[in-house]
Design a protein around this motif. Structure first.
Motif, PDB file in Angstrom:
ATOM      1  N   GLU A 131       0.842  -1.197   0.000  1.00 18.53           N
ATOM      2  CA  GLU A 131       0.000   0.000   0.000  1.00 18.53           C
ATOM      3  C   GLU A 131       0.878   1.248   0.000  1.00 18.53           C
ATOM      4  OE1 GLU A 131      -3.165   2.432   2.857  1.00 18.53           O
ATOM      5  OE2 GLU A 131      -2.221   0.594   3.581  1.00 18.53           O
ATOM      6  N   ASP A 132       0.736   2.062  -1.035  1.00 16.77           N
ATOM      7  CA  ASP A 132       1.422   3.348  -1.085  1.00 16.77           C
ATOM      8  C   ASP A 132       0.505   4.392  -0.447  1.00 16.77           C
ATOM      9  OD1 ASP A 132       2.595   5.765  -1.652  1.00 16.77           O
ATOM     10  OD2 ASP A 132       2.835   5.417  -3.802  1.00 16.77           O
ATOM     11  N   ALA A 133       0.740   4.640   0.838  1.00 18.34           N
ATOM     12  CA  ALA A 133      -0.088   5.576   1.604  1.00 18.34           C
ATOM     13  C   ALA A 133       0.601   6.918   1.797  1.00 18.34           C
ATOM     14  CB  ALA A 133      -0.441   4.961   2.963  1.00 18.34           C
ATOM     15  N   ALA A 134       1.442   7.298   0.836  1.00 19.57           N
ATOM     16  CA  ALA A 134       2.177   8.567   0.944  1.00 19.57           C
ATOM     17  C   ALA A 134       1.228   9.753   1.094  1.00 19.57           C
ATOM     18  CB  ALA A 134       3.077   8.760  -0.272  1.00 19.57           C
ATOM     19  N   GLN A 135       0.079   9.696   0.395  1.00 21.95           N
ATOM     20  CA  GLN A 135      -0.906  10.762   0.504  1.00 21.95           C
ATOM     21  C   GLN A 135      -2.056  10.396   1.438  1.00 21.95           C
ATOM     22  OE1 GLN A 135      -2.267  12.047  -3.382  1.00 21.95           O
ATOM     23  NE2 GLN A 135      -0.231  11.934  -4.257  1.00 21.95           N
ATOM     24  N   GLY A 136      -2.097   9.156   1.860  1.00 19.14           N
ATOM     25  CA  GLY A 136      -3.290   8.658   2.535  1.00 19.14           C
ATOM     26  C   GLY A 136      -3.255   8.607   4.042  1.00 19.14           C
ATOM     27  N   PHE A 137      -2.121   8.975   4.672  1.00 21.58           N
ATOM     28  CA  PHE A 137      -2.018   8.850   6.124  1.00 21.58           C
ATOM     29  C   PHE A 137      -3.192   9.542   6.807  1.00 21.58           C
ATOM     30  CE2 PHE A 137      -0.664  10.133  10.352  1.00 21.58           C
ATOM     31  CZ  PHE A 137      -0.121   8.955  10.841  1.00 21.58           C
ATOM     32  N   GLY A 138      -3.884   8.801   7.668  1.00 21.88           N
ATOM     33  CA  GLY A 138      -5.049   9.336   8.374  1.00 21.88           C
ATOM     34  C   GLY A 138      -6.364   8.911   7.768  1.00 21.88           C
ATOM     35  N   GLY A 139      -6.345   8.510   6.493  1.00 19.41           N
ATOM     36  CA  GLY A 139      -7.556   7.991   5.866  1.00 19.41           C
ATOM     37  C   GLY A 139      -7.920   6.629   6.423  1.00 19.41           C
ATOM     38  N   SER A 140      -9.134   6.173   6.122  1.00 15.08           N
ATOM     39  CA  SER A 140      -9.566   4.876   6.670  1.00 15.08           C
ATOM     40  C   SER A 140     -10.739   4.319   5.877  1.00 15.08           C
ATOM     41  CB  SER A 140      -9.958   5.020   8.148  1.00 15.08           C
ATOM     42  OG  SER A 140     -11.035   5.937   8.300  1.00 15.08           O
ATOM     43  N   ILE A 141     -10.950   3.006   6.052  1.00 16.30           N
ATOM     44  CA  ILE A 141     -12.129   2.327   5.512  1.00 16.30           C
ATOM     45  C   ILE A 141     -12.781   1.574   6.665  1.00 16.30           C
ATOM     46  CG2 ILE A 141     -13.055   0.731   3.798  1.00 16.30           C
ATOM     47  CD1 ILE A 141     -10.459   1.024   2.224  1.00 16.30           C
ATOM     48  N   ASN A 142     -13.982   1.960   7.004  1.00 13.09           N
ATOM     49  CA  ASN A 142     -14.702   1.340   8.119  1.00 13.09           C
ATOM     50  C   ASN A 142     -13.838   1.279   9.377  1.00 13.09           C
ATOM     51  OD1 ASN A 142     -16.930   0.898   6.422  1.00 13.09           O
ATOM     52  ND2 ASN A 142     -16.107  -1.074   5.745  1.00 13.09           N
ATOM     53  N   GLY A 143     -13.085   2.334   9.610  1.00 11.18           N
ATOM     54  CA  GLY A 143     -12.263   2.442  10.813  1.00 11.18           C
ATOM     55  C   GLY A 143     -10.870   1.860  10.685  1.00 11.18           C
ATOM     56  N   LYS A 144     -10.598   1.089   9.651  1.00  9.43           N
ATOM     57  CA  LYS A 144      -9.258   0.523   9.439  1.00  9.43           C
ATOM     58  C   LYS A 144      -8.402   1.553   8.724  1.00  9.43           C
ATOM     59  CE  LYS A 144      -6.910  -3.499   7.351  1.00  9.43           C
ATOM     60  NZ  LYS A 144      -6.036  -3.791   8.500  1.00  9.43           N
ATOM     61  N   LYS A 145      -7.270   1.899   9.339  1.00 11.74           N
ATOM     62  CA  LYS A 145      -6.476   3.032   8.887  1.00 11.74           C
ATOM     63  C   LYS A 145      -5.634   2.724   7.657  1.00 11.74           C
ATOM     64  CE  LYS A 145      -7.155   6.215  12.195  1.00 11.74           C
ATOM     65  NZ  LYS A 145      -7.690   7.551  11.888  1.00 11.74           N
ATOM     66  N   ALA A 146      -5.478   3.746   6.819  1.00 17.85           N
ATOM     67  CA  ALA A 146      -4.484   3.682   5.753  1.00 17.85           C
ATOM     68  C   ALA A 146      -3.125   3.400   6.382  1.00 17.85           C
ATOM     69  CB  ALA A 146      -4.446   5.003   4.985  1.00 17.85           C
ATOM     70  N   GLY A 147      -2.362   2.551   5.718  1.00 18.03           N
ATOM     71  CA  GLY A 147      -1.082   2.118   6.275  1.00 18.03           C
ATOM     72  C   GLY A 147      -1.165   0.748   6.911  1.00 18.03           C
ATOM     73  N   SER A 148      -2.397   0.230   7.071  1.00 13.17           N
ATOM     74  CA  SER A 148      -2.569  -1.087   7.699  1.00 13.17           C
ATOM     75  C   SER A 148      -3.047  -2.140   6.708  1.00 13.17           C
ATOM     76  CB  SER A 148      -3.564  -0.995   8.858  1.00 13.17           C
ATOM     77  OG  SER A 148      -4.879  -0.722   8.381  1.00 13.17           O
ATOM     78  N   PHE A 149      -3.139  -1.771   5.419  1.00 12.43           N
ATOM     79  CA  PHE A 149      -3.615  -2.710   4.407  1.00 12.43           C
ATOM     80  C   PHE A 149      -2.445  -3.419   3.737  1.00 12.43           C
ATOM     81  CE2 PHE A 149      -6.948   0.515   4.781  1.00 12.43           C
ATOM     82  CZ  PHE A 149      -8.075  -0.276   4.951  1.00 12.43           C
ATOM     83  N   GLY A 150      -2.736  -4.562   3.134  1.00 13.42           N
ATOM     84  CA  GLY A 150      -1.727  -5.290   2.391  1.00 13.42           C
ATOM     85  C   GLY A 150      -0.710  -5.983   3.273  1.00 13.42           C
ATOM     86  N   ASP A 151       0.357  -6.478   2.641  1.00 10.01           N
ATOM     87  CA  ASP A 151       1.448  -7.134   3.368  1.00 10.01           C
ATOM     88  C   ASP A 151       2.362  -6.114   4.019  1.00 10.01           C
ATOM     89  OD1 ASP A 151       1.194 -10.133   2.425  1.00 10.01           O
ATOM     90  OD2 ASP A 151       0.921  -8.900   0.639  1.00 10.01           O
TER      91      ASP A 151
END
Length: 378
Positions: A163-183
């Motif tokens: 997950e390239d969360a360079a722009q996404g820090f702080g975003g989320s899906i149903n409470g699961k934060k960007a940066g916590s997806f994928g391997d």
């Protein structure tokens, strides 16, 4: 007062005392590399994102490169990357000798199109020249990609997800934060990012203990139990202590109010502009951290005219991105059909990003939206 596209000056004035104190403490300790502030930041970031490990490094591009190194991505491997994003996401693939396979994006979210992604994976497998290895979804403009569907596809074809969360820090899906997806996931602390330092910086997030150990080695010359025992070929990629000290102050501000503030500004913008231009679409259950607030115009002529009009009124704006990945000269050896990138090609001619940061006032927003409404009415 001049309207800023991303107002780091006002942010600094608000937190000047805290930031100055933290910088001075580092100067007093003279512990400029690997100081305690780095460890504190890594622990706080891991807790906020909701993962076991956060490893900081020199910048967001090297964060992704370290992952590619740890996963031994190399020549003959295919890595799937959105066509509408910043160059570095594809660059780190070619840097390792692998082949980036660019995928068109969704017209509403601007993120990688999962249907076209699966189709591209099938095509690569059918051709048999490359081995599919990794998907790199980008959380563009602060909005997380369609991660649950992407993970389903990855599992089906036995691929890793970065997950390239360079722009996404702080975003989320149903409470699961960007940066916590994928391997694994990466982020950037470039000053203009949702959480930015005063220089370059980056971080890697993962729940994989072995991967975290390898990256911690790779980022410091492949060190073993000490820096003079080198067990693999690595790089020099560390976040310095002063930047960590600054980020610790700014992370508190981000959690306490900045993420909420940019979403309030999003609502103000959208209330005025939703019937005037195409405004950002945030799917149900998603939260964006709004690295950018990006509108769509009818065509390139209208977009460029509006940008000129805004500039004449003292309002900065930016175009992300003028050129898609598949048209970058650095990737000219790759062969594609323009028909595969209809959405991206259109976006590059119609998108415009407006001033967006937590320190915009309602008056600032009204100034921007009034100019746009007047422009559209003429």
């Amino acid at each position: 007062m001049k309207l800023e596209f991303r107002d780091l000056k006002t942010q600094y004035k608000k937190y000047k005392n805290e930031i100055d104190i933290q910088i001075q403490e580092v100067l007093n300790s003279a512990d400029f590399i690997g100081g305690k502030e780095v460890n504190v930041l890594e622990e706080r970031l891991a807790e906020y994102v909701g993962v076991q490990h956060c490893i900081t490094c020199a910048n967001g591009t090297e964060a992704m490169t370290l992952i590619m190194m740890a996963w031994d991505i190399k020549e003959g491997d295919a890595v799937f990357v959105p066509d509408f994003t910043f160059f570095s996401t594809g660059e780190i693939v070619s840097f390792r000798g692998a082949t980036p396979v660019f995928i068109d994006v969704d017209k509403d979210t601007f993120n990688i199109d999962s249907i076209k992604l699966e189709s591209a994976i099938k095509d690569v497998l059918l051709q048999g020249k490359l081995k599919p290895k990794v998907i790199i979804p980008v959380d563009l403009f602060g909005l997380p990609a369609d991660h649950f569907e992407i993970q389903r596809i990855a599992d089906k074809y036995n691929l890793r997800v970065l997950e390239d969360a360079a722009q996404g820090f702080g975003g989320s899906i149903n409470g699961k934060k960007a940066g916590s997806f994928g391997d694994a996931a990466t982020t950037s602390f470039f000053p203009a990012k949702p959480l930015g330092c005063y220089g370059d910086g980056g971080a890697i997030f993962t729940n994989d203990n072995e991967l975290a150990e390898i990256i911690s080695s790779l980022k410091i010359h492949g060190k073993g139990d000490n820096k003079y025992n080198n067990i693999r070929i690595g790089v020099n990629s560390r976040l310095d202590t002063i930047q960590a000290a600054i980020l610790n102050v700014k992370l508190t501000a981000f959690i306490e109010h900045e993420l909420e503030d940019v979403n309030n500004i999003y609502e103000m913008y959208t209330e005025d502009l939703s019937n005037i231009v195409n405004t950002p679409i945030i799917p149900k259950g998603y939260v964006s951290s709004f690295a950018q607030y990006t509108i769509k115009l009818k065509n390139k002529k209208e977009r460029d005219a509006l940008q000129t009009n805004l500039r004449d009124e003292g309002i900065p704006s930016m175009i992300y991105y003028l050129k898609p990945m598949h048209k970058q000269e650095a990737f000219s050896d790759l062969v594609y059909s323009e028909n595969d990138f209809e959405v991206t090609n259109q976006l590059c001619e119609t998108v415009l990003s407006l001033p967006m940061h937590p320190y915009l006032s309602e008056q600032d927003v009204k100034k921007v939206t009034n100019v746009i409404m007047n422009f559209k009415s003429t």
